[in-house]
Structure formats: structure tokens, C-alpha cells
Design an enzyme around this catalytic site. Structure first.
Site, mmCIF file in Angstrom:
data_model
loop_
_atom_site.group_PDB
_atom_site.id
_atom_site.type_symbol
_atom_site.label_atom_id
_atom_site.label_comp_id
_atom_site.label_asym_id
_atom_site.label_seq_id
_atom_site.Cartn_x
_atom_site.Cartn_y
_atom_site.Cartn_z
ATOM 1 N N THR A 149 -19.868 -6.197 11.917
ATOM 2 C CA THR A 149 -19.730 -7.424 11.134
ATOM 3 C C THR A 149 -20.446 -7.174 9.809
ATOM 4 O O THR A 149 -21.506 -6.541 9.800
ATOM 5 C CB THR A 149 -20.335 -8.645 11.868
ATOM 6 O OG1 THR A 149 -21.708 -8.396 12.127
ATOM 7 C CG2 THR A 149 -19.629 -8.922 13.183
ATOM 8 N N HIS A 150 -19.851 -7.608 8.740
ATOM 9 C CA HIS A 150 -20.322 -7.313 7.369
ATOM 10 C C HIS A 150 -20.338 -5.799 7.114
ATOM 11 O O HIS A 150 -21.068 -5.323 6.256
ATOM 12 C CB HIS A 150 -21.734 -7.879 7.111
ATOM 13 C CG HIS A 150 -21.879 -9.317 7.490
ATOM 14 N ND1 HIS A 150 -21.678 -10.349 6.606
ATOM 15 C CD2 HIS A 150 -22.176 -9.897 8.682
ATOM 16 C CE1 HIS A 150 -21.854 -11.509 7.231
ATOM 17 N NE2 HIS A 150 -22.146 -11.259 8.489
ATOM 18 N N SER A 183 -3.273 16.462 -5.062
ATOM 19 C CA SER A 183 -2.783 17.558 -5.915
ATOM 20 C C SER A 183 -3.945 18.460 -6.312
ATOM 21 O O SER A 183 -3.777 19.635 -6.605
ATOM 22 C CB SER A 183 -2.086 17.002 -7.155
ATOM 23 O OG SER A 183 -3.040 16.415 -8.017
ATOM 24 N N LYS A 222 -7.531 17.300 1.567
ATOM 25 C CA LYS A 222 -7.572 15.856 1.816
ATOM 26 C C LYS A 222 -6.400 15.268 2.607
ATOM 27 O O LYS A 222 -5.257 15.662 2.439
ATOM 28 C CB LYS A 222 -7.698 15.110 0.484
ATOM 29 C CG LYS A 222 -9.058 15.338 -0.155
ATOM 30 C CD LYS A 222 -9.320 14.379 -1.274
ATOM 31 C CE LYS A 222 -9.789 13.060 -0.724
ATOM 32 N NZ LYS A 222 -9.843 12.041 -1.763
ATOM 33 N N HIS A 232 27.945 -19.254 -17.582
ATOM 34 C CA HIS A 232 27.699 -20.124 -16.421
ATOM 35 C C HIS A 232 28.256 -19.396 -15.211
ATOM 36 O O HIS A 232 29.464 -19.269 -15.042
ATOM 37 C CB HIS A 232 28.380 -21.475 -16.630
ATOM 38 C CG HIS A 232 27.933 -22.511 -15.631
ATOM 39 N ND1 HIS A 232 28.075 -22.347 -14.263
ATOM 40 C CD2 HIS A 232 27.337 -23.734 -15.795
ATOM 41 C CE1 HIS A 232 27.601 -23.406 -13.643
ATOM 42 N NE2 HIS A 232 27.129 -24.265 -14.544
ATOM 43 N N GLU A 236 -3.006 2.071 2.023
ATOM 44 C CA GLU A 236 -3.298 1.572 0.671
ATOM 45 C C GLU A 236 -2.045 0.946 0.055
ATOM 46 O O GLU A 236 -2.109 -0.090 -0.614
ATOM 47 C CB GLU A 236 -3.841 2.714 -0.198
ATOM 48 C CG GLU A 236 -5.252 3.097 0.226
ATOM 49 C CD GLU A 236 -5.741 4.424 -0.364
ATOM 50 O OE1 GLU A 236 -6.953 4.590 -0.494
ATOM 51 O OE2 GLU A 236 -4.919 5.298 -0.679
HETATM 52 O O1 LIG Z 1 27.382 -28.053 -11.467
HETATM 53 C C1 LIG Z 1 26.654 -27.769 -12.422
HETATM 54 O O2 LIG Z 1 26.732 -26.671 -12.995
HETATM 55 C C2 LIG Z 1 25.699 -28.838 -12.880
HETATM 56 C C3 LIG Z 1 24.639 -28.410 -13.867
HETATM 57 N N1 LIG Z 1 23.576 -27.694 -13.203
HETATM 58 C C4 LIG Z 1 23.622 -26.354 -12.903
HETATM 59 N N2 LIG Z 1 23.582 -25.981 -11.619
HETATM 60 C C5 LIG Z 1 23.636 -24.671 -11.281
HETATM 61 N N3 LIG Z 1 23.750 -23.682 -12.196
HETATM 62 C C6 LIG Z 1 23.769 -24.032 -13.504
HETATM 63 C C7 LIG Z 1 23.684 -25.372 -13.895
HETATM 64 N N4 LIG Z 1 23.687 -25.424 -15.211
HETATM 65 C C8 LIG Z 1 23.778 -24.154 -15.644
HETATM 66 N N5 LIG Z 1 23.831 -23.304 -14.625
HETATM 67 C C9 LIG Z 1 23.940 -21.833 -14.643
HETATM 68 O O3 LIG Z 1 22.948 -21.271 -13.807
HETATM 69 C C10 LIG Z 1 22.573 -19.991 -14.307
HETATM 70 C C11 LIG Z 1 21.072 -19.942 -14.473
HETATM 71 O O4 LIG Z 1 20.697 -18.655 -14.855
HETATM 72 P P1 LIG Z 1 19.196 -18.139 -14.682
HETATM 73 O O5 LIG Z 1 18.300 -19.107 -15.369
HETATM 74 O O6 LIG Z 1 19.204 -16.782 -15.325
HETATM 75 O O7 LIG Z 1 18.948 -18.061 -13.219
HETATM 76 C C12 LIG Z 1 23.319 -19.819 -15.607
HETATM 77 O O8 LIG Z 1 24.476 -19.076 -15.381
HETATM 78 C C13 LIG Z 1 23.619 -21.249 -15.975
HETATM 79 O O9 LIG Z 1 24.727 -21.421 -16.825
HETATM 80 C C14 LIG Z 1 24.059 -29.678 -14.509
HETATM 81 O O10 LIG Z 1 24.351 -29.922 -15.676
HETATM 82 O O11 LIG Z 1 23.346 -30.420 -13.855
#
Ligand SMILES: O=C(O)C[C@H](Nc1ncnc2c1ncn2[C@@H]1O[C@H](COP(=O)(O)O)[C@@H](O)[C@H]1O)C(=O)O
Length: 428
Positions: free
Chosen positions: A140-141, A263, A268, A68, A275
Site C-alpha cells: 500500500t502506497h 535500440s 532491455k 449536406h 505503457e
Molecule cells: O433534416 C435536416 O437536415 C434538418 C436540419 N438539421 C440537420 N440535421 C442533420 N444534418 C444536418 C442538418 N443541417 C445540416 N446538416 C449536415 O450535417 C453535416 C454536419 O457536418 P459536420 O459538422 O462536419 O459533422 C453537414 O453535411 C451538414 O450540412 C435543420 O435545419 O434543423
């Protein structure tokens, strides 16, 4: 982001350390708001700021453990804090921090884009002045239509880019929203006053009604405007690609000393930059699709948008920045072959004056159908025999004098309102 297209200063704003610093700024703005409102002890935010730690390795270690990223961030940032760590991230949900910081970054990226667009607008304006009266064929076209000027073509690009500049200003307004409203957006654990104060410090407005996140329509609008700018660039690049064709050769992208075109074929000079710009514009469009999908999340949020946003925001802003920089280079170094423009103007031996001939016949009393059929028949003979429309008109049209026919085949007639069109615009 593909390193090849990442330029300073845009690329620096998206690195991970910068992101963590932004998160810290948001957390500290919230703490200081709590403090101002007398909710937490005076001095807490100052002390937190002094002792906060940003250490990428530690962050990675904690993220590995917790899976997280915001928990990892809070653990890292508070690892050296004293008791004031209690009030760090107090009452917040992860997205209060992530989304608010993201808006700050997107505003910053927008400012870089606006600066670059200003430069491009000046280049376009200058170029349109240089070629204001340069005659060229309007197609045009893809088919020769009537004479116009190369400057008008460029003024048309300028006008579109100017609208896009204004759209980008509006997009910056639209993205400048944050939220500090807690887990489902109802301020249960953090009062609205804290949000208002904290966001003011970060130059953002509070999202009027948030969920756990800032609604993704804000972001989708922002990305759509970026893609619109890219498509304006693609239009310029496409035009130059056509004008650089061997048979046309009216304009050519810059070919620097030491550059090689092919090459296999040493002779050219290929329109590789144009592109590339067309290819990048396709990528820009693809971000809109993702941004629109991200708008549809479950209930008060799900996190399916998060992974996609790790691509689209850094990539869209950096790609467009690259495109703007390179378009400026392209136009500043554009090679224009005015003599070929004149040569090509005569390619159809006067057919491009057919409408004027028809109108003059109508003025002399012919019905529109009669005049149309007469000029069309002469034009078809012109295609078949290779004779010029003027010569065929002199031989076959009796209602117009020789002098009147001579006057009809005058390219200057087509540019008589050019000054007026320019007057509508003011150079930047
Ligand atoms: O305050 C909170 O965290 C609340 C929680 N919601 C969340 N809000 C924000 N981030 C969260 C949430 N949940 C997970 N994660 C963490 O976000 C990361 C997502 O990783 P990715 O999908 O790779 O972008 C990845 O690191 C996740 O672990 C809820 O339960 O609603």
C-alpha cells in the site's frame, strides 16, 4: 482512427460505405412501416430496396455540391428509383436517419466489445486460479504492507471486469434507442406508429421524448462506461509495470521471440505494451469530456456535436476493442516470477508481520497503545540494525513464548480465507 490500433471486426463497422448502408436500412424500415400502416402504396419499400443505389463516388460528388450529407445520400440512393422515390425520406429529418443508424452501429460495436470482454474474463479467471495460493507481498502506497496472494490480486481485477461487463450490458440497453419523430421531435410529419414499427424492425426502442435528435445523455453514458473499462485495463497495466521494475521483477509482460527492447541497450525488456495501454486509456478518458460537452446543445438541437462524434464513436469503440484484445494477449503471456515474490516477501526481514505481533501482545493483556509502541520501537531497530523482527522479538518480548513468536511469522496465516473469497465468484 489511427490505423495502428484499428482491428477487425470493429474497424469494418465504421467505414463510410457501411454507414451509408445503415442509413439505407433505416430509410427502408420507415418506408416499410408506412406501407404496413397503409399510408403509402403496397410494394413501395420492396421496389425502393431493389433499386436503391449506394455509390461512394456519387455520394461524394453530391456532398460536394450540396454540403449536406443526408441530402447527398438521398439523392444518391434514389438516383435509380422510379416513382417510389417520392416516399423515400418521407416526413423525415436527417437525424431520424443518422441517429437511428448510429444507435444500430453502437449496439453492434457493443456486442463486439462484450464478446472480447468475455474472453478476457475467462483469461483473468484462469490466471487467478493458477496463482490462487502464490504468496506475494501486498503493497500500500508502494510500501510493503502484509502478505497476500498473486491470485487474489488477479481475482480483484476479474471482479472489477465482471462489474464492467454488467455495466456494458446496461450501456447497450441505454444506447439502443432510435427516433423517427421529425424535425423537432413532435411527429408533425411522421406519425409515432411509423416510428414504433420501423424501430422494431431495427431492434431499437423509441426515444421516449426526442428533439431533432436522440438526446446525447445516452451517448455520454455509453462513452463513460467504455472509459471505465479502459481504466480497469490501465489499472492492470500499471500494476504489471510496477512488478516489472528491475528491483522488483515479480512479473513481466510477454516478450516474443525476435522482439527487441531498446535500440540503444540490447539487454532491455521494457513493459511497452502496458505503457501503450496506459496511454490509450488516457485517450479514452478524453472522449468522456467531449461526450459530456455534446450533451449540451441549443434548443431542439444544434449540430456542434456532429463533428466531434465523427472522432469519438469510431475511436472510442475501436481503441477499447484494441485494448481488450491486447490485454488478453498480455495476460495469457504474462511471465510470473514466483521465486522473486518469495524473495521480496522477506525483504523487510519480518516487518510485514508487525500487526499480527501487536495483536498477539494485546491478546496477552497489553493496551493497544503499549503494544503499538513496543512493536514500533522494535521495527525501527530492525530498520536501523538490519536484525529481523523475529529475532528482536525473541530477545525483547517476554509475554509471548518462543513458540508463539515463531508462529506469528508465518505467511500462511494471511491466506487462510482465500478459498472463501474465491467461493464468492464463479468462473465464466
Ligand atoms: O433534416 C435536416 O437536415 C434538418 C436540419 N438539421 C440537420 N440535421 C442533420 N444534418 C444536418 C442538418 N443541417 C445540416 N446538416 C449536415 O450535417 C453535416 C454536419 O457536418 P459536420 O459538422 O462536419 O459533422 C453537414 O453535411 C451538414 O450540412 C435543420 O435545419 O434543423
Amino acid at each position: 482512427m489511427v490505423e495502428r490500433y484499428a482491428l477487425s471486426p470493429m474497424k469494418e463497422i465504421w467505414n463510410q460505405e457501411r454507414t451509408l448502408k445503415r442509413w439505407l436500412e433505416v430509410e427502408l424500415a420507415v418506408m416499410s412501416a408506412y406501407e404496413e400502416l397503409g399510408i403509402i402504396p403496397a410494394g413501395s419499400s420492396g421496389s425502393a430496396e431493389k433499386n436503391a443505389l449506394i455509390d461512394l463516388n456519387l455520394f461524394k460528388e453530391y456532398e460536394e455540391q450540396t454540403d449536406h450529407e443526408v441530402i447527398a445520400f438521398v439523392k444518391m440512393a434514389t438516383s435509380r428509383m422510379g416513382k417510389e422515390a417520392r416516399f423515400f425520406h418521407y416526413g423525415l429529418t436527417s437525424s431520424d436517419v443518422i441517429d437511428t443508424a448510429l444507435s444500430v452501429t453502437l449496439v453492434e460495436s457493443c456486442n463486439i466489445l462484450l464478446d472480447q470482454m468475455k474472453k478476457l474474463l475467462k483469461t483473468l479467471w484462469d490466471l487467478s486460479i493458477t496463482y490462487k495460493y502464490t504468496l506475494t507481498i501486498g503493497r500500500t502506497h508502494g510500501i510493503h504492507a502484509e502478505p497476500t496472494t498473486f491470485g487474489l490480486k488477479i481475482l480483484n481485477w476479474y471482479s472489477e471486469m465482471k462489474r464492467n461487463y454488467e455495466r456494458l450490458l446496461f450501456a447497450r440497453e441505454q444506447i439502443a434507442f432510435g427516433k423517427i419523430s421529425g424535425a423537432v421531435g413532435n411527429y408533425a410529419n411522421v406519425p409515432p406508429e411509423v416510428e414504433e414499427l420501423a424501430l422494431r424492425k431495427l431492434n431499437l426502442k423509441p426515444s421516449p421524448v426526442s428533439s431533432q435528435i436522440v438526446n446525447r445523455d445516452h451517448h455520454a453514458f455509453f462513452i463513460t462506461v467504455l472509459a471505465l473499462v479502459a481504466s480497469a485495463i490501465e489499472r492492470i497495466a500499471t500494476e504489471i509495470r510496477h512488478l516489472q521494475k528491475t528491483e522488483v521483477l515479480e512479473a513481466q509482460e510477454p516478450f516474443k521471440s525476435g522482439q527487441k527492447g531498446s535500440s540503444a541497450m540490447p539487454h532491455k525488456k521494457n513493459p511497452i505494451l502496458c505503457e501503450r495501454l496506459c496511454g490509450l486509456s488516457r485517450i479514452m478518458r478524453s472522449f468522456v469530456y467531449t461526450a459530456l460537452e455534446n450533451n449540451v446543445l441549443w434548443h431542439e438541437r444544434d449540430i456542434s456535436h456532429s463533428s466531434a462524434e465523427r472522432y469519438i464513436f469510431p475511436d472510442a469503440t475501436q481503441t477499447l476493442h484494441y485494448m481488450l484484445v491486447k490485454t488478453d494477449y498480455l495476460l495469457k503471456g504474462l511471465v510470473v516470477y514466483e521465486e522473486n515474490m518469495l524473495k521480496n516477501l522477506d525483504l523487510t526481514r519480518g516487518l510485514i508481520y508487525s500487526q499480527r505481533l501487536m495483536l498477539e501482545l494485546i491478546k496477552k493483556g497489553m493496551s493497544r497503545n503499549e503494544a503499538y509502541d513496543l512493536v514500533q520501537n522494535l521495527s525501527l531497530r530492525c530498520w536501523q540494525t538490519g536484525e529481523s523482527l523475529k529475532d528482536l522479538s525473541l530477545k525483547n518480548i517476554t509475554v509471548l513464548s518462543e513458540e508463539e513468536i515463531e508462529n506469528i511469522f508465518d505467511s500462511q496465516y494471511y491466506i487462510k480465507h482465500v478459498d472463501e473469497i474465491y467461493k464468492r465468484f464463479k468462473g465464466e
